[in-house]
Design a protein around this motif. Structure first.
Motif, short mmCIF file in Angstrom:
data_model
loop_
_atom_site.label_atom_id
_atom_site.label_comp_id
_atom_site.label_asym_id
_atom_site.label_seq_id
_atom_site.Cartn_x
_atom_site.Cartn_y
_atom_site.Cartn_z
N THR A 118 124.26 -5.87 125.56
CA THR A 118 124.91 -7.15 125.88
C THR A 118 124.51 -7.53 127.23
N LEU A 119 124.38 -6.90 128.18
CA LEU A 119 123.62 -7.25 129.44
C LEU A 119 122.19 -7.48 129.25
N ILE A 120 121.55 -6.88 128.70
CA ILE A 120 120.16 -7.15 128.39
C ILE A 120 120.07 -8.41 127.89
N ARG A 121 120.59 -8.80 126.68
CA ARG A 121 120.87 -9.90 126.09
C ARG A 121 121.20 -11.18 126.95
N CYS A 122 122.05 -10.89 127.81
CA CYS A 122 122.42 -11.97 128.92
C CYS A 122 121.04 -12.16 129.68
N LEU A 123 120.51 -11.19 130.11
CA LEU A 123 119.30 -11.36 130.94
C LEU A 123 118.28 -12.34 130.34
N LEU A 124 118.20 -11.88 128.69
CA LEU A 124 116.91 -12.71 127.98
C LEU A 124 117.49 -14.13 127.66
N GLY A 125 118.96 -14.39 128.17
CA GLY A 125 119.42 -15.58 127.93
C GLY A 125 119.89 -15.92 126.52
N GLU A 126 120.08 -14.89 125.72
CA GLU A 126 120.54 -15.07 124.42
C GLU A 126 121.96 -15.30 124.22
N TYR A 127 122.88 -15.25 125.26
CA TYR A 127 124.12 -15.22 125.07
C TYR A 127 124.95 -16.37 126.25
N VAL A 128 125.84 -17.01 125.89
CA VAL A 128 126.48 -17.91 126.71
C VAL A 128 127.56 -16.89 127.36
N HIS A 129 127.84 -17.10 128.54
CA HIS A 129 128.60 -16.11 129.10
C HIS A 129 129.23 -16.61 130.67
N ASP A 130 130.20 -16.14 130.89
CA ASP A 130 131.14 -16.42 132.36
C ASP A 130 130.21 -15.73 133.36
N GLY A 131 130.46 -16.33 134.69
CA GLY A 131 129.74 -15.85 135.81
C GLY A 131 128.39 -16.53 135.85
N LYS A 132 127.61 -15.89 136.82
CA LYS A 132 126.29 -16.31 136.97
C LYS A 132 125.24 -15.32 136.94
N VAL A 133 123.97 -15.68 136.23
CA VAL A 133 122.76 -14.60 136.24
C VAL A 133 121.68 -15.33 136.44
N THR A 134 120.94 -15.02 137.23
CA THR A 134 119.66 -15.43 137.68
C THR A 134 118.19 -14.57 137.60
N ILE A 135 116.95 -14.79 137.28
CA ILE A 135 116.17 -13.99 137.33
C ILE A 135 115.02 -14.73 138.14
N ASP A 136 114.69 -14.00 139.17
CA ASP A 136 113.60 -14.77 140.32
C ASP A 136 114.23 -16.28 140.28
N GLY A 137 115.40 -15.98 140.59
CA GLY A 137 116.09 -17.79 140.99
C GLY A 137 116.31 -18.84 139.74
N HIS A 138 115.87 -18.44 138.63
CA HIS A 138 116.23 -19.29 137.58
C HIS A 138 117.21 -18.51 136.71
N SER A 139 117.79 -19.57 135.81
CA SER A 139 118.90 -19.18 134.63
C SER A 139 118.50 -18.73 133.64
N PRO A 140 118.52 -17.59 133.00
CA PRO A 140 117.98 -17.31 131.73
C PRO A 140 118.39 -18.12 130.43
N ARG A 141 119.69 -18.68 130.79
CA ARG A 141 120.13 -19.43 129.72
C ARG A 141 119.87 -20.71 129.75
N GLN A 142 119.89 -21.50 131.01
CA GLN A 142 119.47 -22.92 131.24
C GLN A 142 117.98 -23.07 131.41
N GLU A 143 117.09 -22.13 131.83
CA GLU A 143 115.81 -22.42 131.74
C GLU A 143 115.11 -21.26 131.09
N ARG A 144 115.30 -21.16 129.95
CA ARG A 144 114.78 -19.87 129.18
C ARG A 144 113.50 -19.96 128.79
#
Length: 291
Positions: free
Chosen positions: A42-68
């Motif tokens: 589930t953590l990996i899929r959040c990093l890949l932007g596959e899941y809507v979630h609570d809290g914040k995730v960024t990769i290199d300053g970008h959101s995997p969900r919003q800037e997939r």
């Protein structure tokens, strides 16, 4: 490189990720371990932007969900289970390279190094390849895209020892310019690959520790084994590691990739009553070894 702040994910009433706070820098090699249901996938899929979630995730300053699209272009992903893709291998390589602006020829070259010449399978559907061939191709695609983040789920599980050695060498070439997140059920499978271990349980991080980083990913150990008697099962196992025996069949010699040394010793443990002597020395140059 990776930042998670109070990352929480629930499915119906089941909380699978429970307030994850995590910072991972460029160049770190992380072993993500834990039992089934711990929350790793589930953590990996959040990093890949596959899941809507609570809290914040960024990769290199970008959101995997919003800037997939932007984020996925920075990620090389090797799943544990290959996807059931029916597209021909050549089309898959071209598509994967186009997503990140990579050169398809680089993917071909890495596949060749792993022992899978692309020219021999270019027209074959991906889902018709063997398990080992799929794994080699997925690794070649992930590494050939020059991704800043490599996420790998049991990446070497279907590789033979020779291909594993090449795989470790390929990782060594990227260890200073990429972050690696390697998921596994067993720490002994990945301990020598990483410099940090994160263990999950019940959706929480229960261990986050640095580990010794004393053997390079491209390191090689010269091994010599002496057995008490000739044994067919032992001989078959050692042959799989590309070891050779002397004329008596009692003395075996070969090489083991540094990151595979624990796995090799685990294999030998099945034959401990048969072993009379074992030496293992890390090679530090073309003509000498460190004892």
């Amino acid at each position: 490189m990776i930042r998670c702040e109070n990352l929480t994910k629930s499915f119906r009433r089941a909380r699978v990720l429970d307030g994850i706070d995590l910072d991972i820098a460029l160049g770190e090699r992380i072993a993500l371990i834990g039992s089934n249901g711990a929350g790793k996938t589930t953590l990996i899929r959040c990093l890949l932007g596959e899941y809507v979630h609570d809290g914040k995730v960024t990769i290199d300053g970008h959101s995997p969900r919003q800037e997939r699209a932007k984020v996925l272009g920075k990620i090389g992903f090797v799943p544990q289970l290959p996807p059931p893709l029916k597209m021909p291998v050549a089309q898959l390589i071209d598509f994967s390279a186009a997503l990140s602006g990579a050169d398809p020829g680089q993917i071909d070259a890495i596949s060749d190094r792993l022992g899978l010449p692309v020219d021999t399978i270019r027209t074959r559907p991906f889902n018709r390849l063997s398990g080992g061939m799929k794994q080699k191709l997925l690794i070649a695609i992930a590494l050939g895209r020059n991704a800043k983040l490599l996420i790998m789920d049991e990446p070497a599980a279907n590789l033979d020892p020779a291909a594993r050695k090449i795989f470790f060498e390929l990782l060594a070439e990227r260890q200073h310019d990429a972050t690696m997140l390697i998921s596994s059920h067993r720490i002994d499978e990945v301990a020598a690959l990483v410099n940090r271990v994160i263990e999950m349980d019940m959706g929480k991080i229960v261990l986050d520790d640095r580990v010794a980083d004393d053997v390079s990913l491209s390191g090689v150990f010269a091994c010599r084994l002496v057995v008490r008697r000739v044994d067919a099962a032992f001989a078959k196992t050692l042959a799989g590691w590309k070891f050779t025996a002397d004329a008596s069949g009692l003395v075996w010699s070969g090489e083991v990739a540094g990151p595979d040394r624990l796995r090799f010793l685990g294999t030998l443990s099945r034959y401990v009553a048969l072993l009379a002597d074992l030496t293992m020395s890390e090679k530090v140059g073309a003509d000498q070894t460190a004892r």
